[in-house]
Design an enzyme around this catalytic site. Structure first.
Site, PDB file in Angstrom:
ATOM      1  N   ARG A   1       0.693  -8.501  13.545  1.00  0.00           N
ATOM      2  CA  ARG A   1       0.049  -7.480  12.713  1.00  0.00           C
ATOM      3  C   ARG A   1      -0.933  -8.122  11.741  1.00  0.00           C
ATOM      4  O   ARG A   1      -1.993  -7.570  11.471  1.00  0.00           O
ATOM      5  CB  ARG A   1       1.105  -6.677  11.951  1.00  0.00           C
ATOM      6  CG  ARG A   1       1.931  -5.779  12.860  1.00  0.00           C
ATOM      7  CD  ARG A   1       3.095  -5.177  12.129  1.00  0.00           C
ATOM      8  NE  ARG A   1       2.661  -4.227  11.145  1.00  0.00           N
ATOM      9  CZ  ARG A   1       3.360  -3.886  10.072  1.00  0.00           C
ATOM     10  NH1 ARG A   1       4.527  -4.428   9.849  1.00  0.00           N
ATOM     11  NH2 ARG A   1       2.891  -3.005   9.233  1.00  0.00           N
TER      12      ARG A   1
ATOM     13  N   ARG B   1      -8.377   1.628  10.418  1.00  0.00           N
ATOM     14  CA  ARG B   1      -7.845   0.306  10.728  1.00  0.00           C
ATOM     15  C   ARG B   1      -8.888  -0.579  11.400  1.00  0.00           C
ATOM     16  O   ARG B   1      -8.651  -1.754  11.638  1.00  0.00           O
ATOM     17  CB  ARG B   1      -6.701   0.525  11.684  1.00  0.00           C
ATOM     18  CG  ARG B   1      -5.436  -0.281  11.682  1.00  0.00           C
ATOM     19  CD  ARG B   1      -4.684  -0.488  10.468  1.00  0.00           C
ATOM     20  NE  ARG B   1      -3.362  -1.018  10.701  1.00  0.00           N
ATOM     21  CZ  ARG B   1      -2.257  -0.528  10.173  1.00  0.00           C
ATOM     22  NH1 ARG B   1      -2.304   0.514   9.380  1.00  0.00           N
ATOM     23  NH2 ARG B   1      -1.109  -1.103  10.412  1.00  0.00           N
TER      24      ARG B   1
ATOM     25  N   ARG C   1      13.246  -1.762   9.479  1.00  0.00           N
ATOM     26  CA  ARG C   1      12.138  -1.276  10.307  1.00  0.00           C
ATOM     27  C   ARG C   1      11.947  -2.159  11.529  1.00  0.00           C
ATOM     28  O   ARG C   1      11.844  -3.375  11.417  1.00  0.00           O
ATOM     29  CB  ARG C   1      10.836  -1.256   9.487  1.00  0.00           C
ATOM     30  CG  ARG C   1      10.637   0.035   8.763  1.00  0.00           C
ATOM     31  CD  ARG C   1       9.434   0.004   7.864  1.00  0.00           C
ATOM     32  NE  ARG C   1       8.241  -0.553   8.496  1.00  0.00           N
ATOM     33  CZ  ARG C   1       7.037  -0.444   7.974  1.00  0.00           C
ATOM     34  NH1 ARG C   1       6.860   0.200   6.841  1.00  0.00           N
ATOM     35  NH2 ARG C   1       6.008  -0.991   8.582  1.00  0.00           N
TER      36      ARG C   1
ATOM     37  N   LYS D   1       0.820  -1.215   0.000  1.00  0.00           N
ATOM     38  CA  LYS D   1       0.000   0.000   0.000  1.00  0.00           C
ATOM     39  C   LYS D   1       0.858   1.271   0.000  1.00  0.00           C
ATOM     40  O   LYS D   1       0.570   2.202  -0.738  1.00  0.00           O
ATOM     41  CB  LYS D   1      -0.922   0.037   1.241  1.00  0.00           C
ATOM     42  CG  LYS D   1      -1.885  -1.135   1.332  1.00  0.00           C
ATOM     43  CD  LYS D   1      -2.863  -0.953   2.485  1.00  0.00           C
ATOM     44  CE  LYS D   1      -2.218  -0.969   3.857  1.00  0.00           C
ATOM     45  NZ  LYS D   1      -1.598  -2.274   4.218  1.00  0.00           N
TER      46      LYS D   1
ATOM     47  N   ARG E   1      11.523  -6.507   3.537  1.00  0.00           N
ATOM     48  CA  ARG E   1      11.564  -5.084   3.893  1.00  0.00           C
ATOM     49  C   ARG E   1      12.376  -4.874   5.179  1.00  0.00           C
ATOM     50  O   ARG E   1      13.087  -3.889   5.322  1.00  0.00           O
ATOM     51  CB  ARG E   1      10.136  -4.568   4.087  1.00  0.00           C
ATOM     52  CG  ARG E   1      10.036  -3.089   4.400  1.00  0.00           C
ATOM     53  CD  ARG E   1       8.609  -2.608   4.302  1.00  0.00           C
ATOM     54  NE  ARG E   1       7.764  -3.115   5.363  1.00  0.00           N
ATOM     55  CZ  ARG E   1       6.436  -3.030   5.394  1.00  0.00           C
ATOM     56  NH1 ARG E   1       5.800  -2.474   4.394  1.00  0.00           N
ATOM     57  NH2 ARG E   1       5.740  -3.495   6.394  1.00  0.00           N
TER      58      ARG E   1
HETATM   59  P1  AMP Z   1       1.644   0.577   8.944  1.00  0.00           P
HETATM   60  O1  AMP Z   1       2.888   1.226   8.463  1.00  0.00           O
HETATM   61  O2  AMP Z   1       0.394   1.204   8.371  1.00  0.00           O
HETATM   62  O3  AMP Z   1       1.631  -0.900   8.773  1.00  0.00           O
HETATM   63  O4  AMP Z   1       1.557   0.850  10.529  1.00  0.00           O
HETATM   64  C1  AMP Z   1       2.577   0.462  11.420  1.00  0.00           C
HETATM   65  C2  AMP Z   1       2.035   0.425  12.846  1.00  0.00           C
HETATM   66  O5  AMP Z   1       1.565   1.736  13.227  1.00  0.00           O
HETATM   67  C3  AMP Z   1       0.836  -0.487  13.060  1.00  0.00           C
HETATM   68  O6  AMP Z   1       1.237  -1.828  13.269  1.00  0.00           O
HETATM   69  C4  AMP Z   1       0.205   0.147  14.290  1.00  0.00           C
HETATM   70  O7  AMP Z   1       0.907  -0.172  15.473  1.00  0.00           O
HETATM   71  C5  AMP Z   1       0.396   1.624  14.025  1.00  0.00           C
HETATM   72  N1  AMP Z   1      -0.750   2.192  13.242  1.00  0.00           N
HETATM   73  C6  AMP Z   1      -0.720   2.654  11.963  1.00  0.00           C
HETATM   74  N2  AMP Z   1      -1.919   3.086  11.574  1.00  0.00           N
HETATM   75  C7  AMP Z   1      -2.753   2.891  12.619  1.00  0.00           C
HETATM   76  C8  AMP Z   1      -4.144   3.123  12.837  1.00  0.00           C
HETATM   77  N3  AMP Z   1      -4.927   3.635  11.878  1.00  0.00           N
HETATM   78  N4  AMP Z   1      -4.666   2.807  14.056  1.00  0.00           N
HETATM   79  C9  AMP Z   1      -3.888   2.288  15.032  1.00  0.00           C
HETATM   80  N5  AMP Z   1      -2.584   2.024  14.883  1.00  0.00           N
HETATM   81  C10 AMP Z   1      -2.009   2.319  13.692  1.00  0.00           C
END
Ligand code: AMP
Length: 194
Positions: free
Chosen positions: A147, A90, A136, A15, A130
């Site tokens: 996740r 989310r 990361r 994404k 990644r």
């Molecule tokens: P992502 O890069 O979108 O996969 O997000 C990495 C981490 O950030 C996730 O595993 C969550 O811990 C936190 N996170 C990102 N977006 C959200 C959201 N909309 N609500 C809650 N936690 C989030």
């Protein structure tokens, strides 16, 4: 008319990468809540520390914190024409909060929800590669599994939510980055009537 696009799909679905390309094509900003939370790493505040711990565990940051952060971001001048939302909403609570927010404060609505469809094995492979490339800290195998489970439990129900609203469009997320971009642009081009 402002355009609000949501990107849905499991972690590792591509994404973020595709959002950047779509952002260039449509001329509206890419808003990634994950990137925004990762940027808090350098901050030495209690909230930043809490967010870091949650991210390292693979769980979700509390809705209240997340929704407020998105509201602030959408209020910025460069978001006046809309945004591409990556990683938000989310869960159902966030989706309903977003609908209410767009209607009340921005006179808008979600225009489309693009679902990147990728099998479990592919998402895990991408996350692990990644982790090697970008280092990361939320990309360990344990965190990736958690996740994915959180995605299934909390985020996957949004597929039904947007489908029921007639907003869901499916994008084949399997292939090289360029191939997936082609799939994505086909869907977006069709939406623009091109
Ligand atoms: P992502 O890069 O979108 O996969 O997000 C990495 C981490 O950030 C996730 O595993 C969550 O811990 C936190 N996170 C990102 N977006 C959200 C959201 N909309 N609500 C809650 N936690 C989030």
């Amino acid at each position: 008319m402002a355009r609000y696009i949501i990107l849905l799909g499991p972690p590792g679905a591509g994404k973020g990468t595709q959002a950047k390309r779509l952002s260039e094509k449509l001329g509206i900003p890419h808003v990634s809540t994950g990137d925004m939370f990762r940027a808090m790493k350098t901050q030495d505040t209690p909230l930043a520390k809490r967010v870091q711990a949650i991210m390292a565990s693979g769980g979700l940051v509390p809705d209240e914190v997340t929704v407020e952060m998105v509201e602030d971001r959408l209020s910025q001048a460069d978001a006046a024409g809309g945004v591409i939302l990556d990683g938000f909403p989310r869960n159902l609570f966030q989706a309903e909060a977003l609908d209410a927010l767009l209607e009340k404060s921005f006179g808008g609505q979600v225009n489309e929800a693009l679902l990147f469809e990728v099998p479990f094995e592919v998402t895990m492979q991408r996350i692990m590669s990644r982790a090697t490339k970008e280092g990361r800290s939320d990309d360990t195998f344990e965190t990736a599994l958690r996740r994915y489970r959180v995605y299934l439990e909390s985020t996957a129900p949004l597929v039904g939510y947007y489908y029921a609203n007639g907003l869901l469009k499916r994008v084949d997320g399997v292939g090289t980055i360029d191939e997936v971009t082609t799939h994505l642009m086909d869907v977006v081009g069709a939406l623009n009537g091109q």
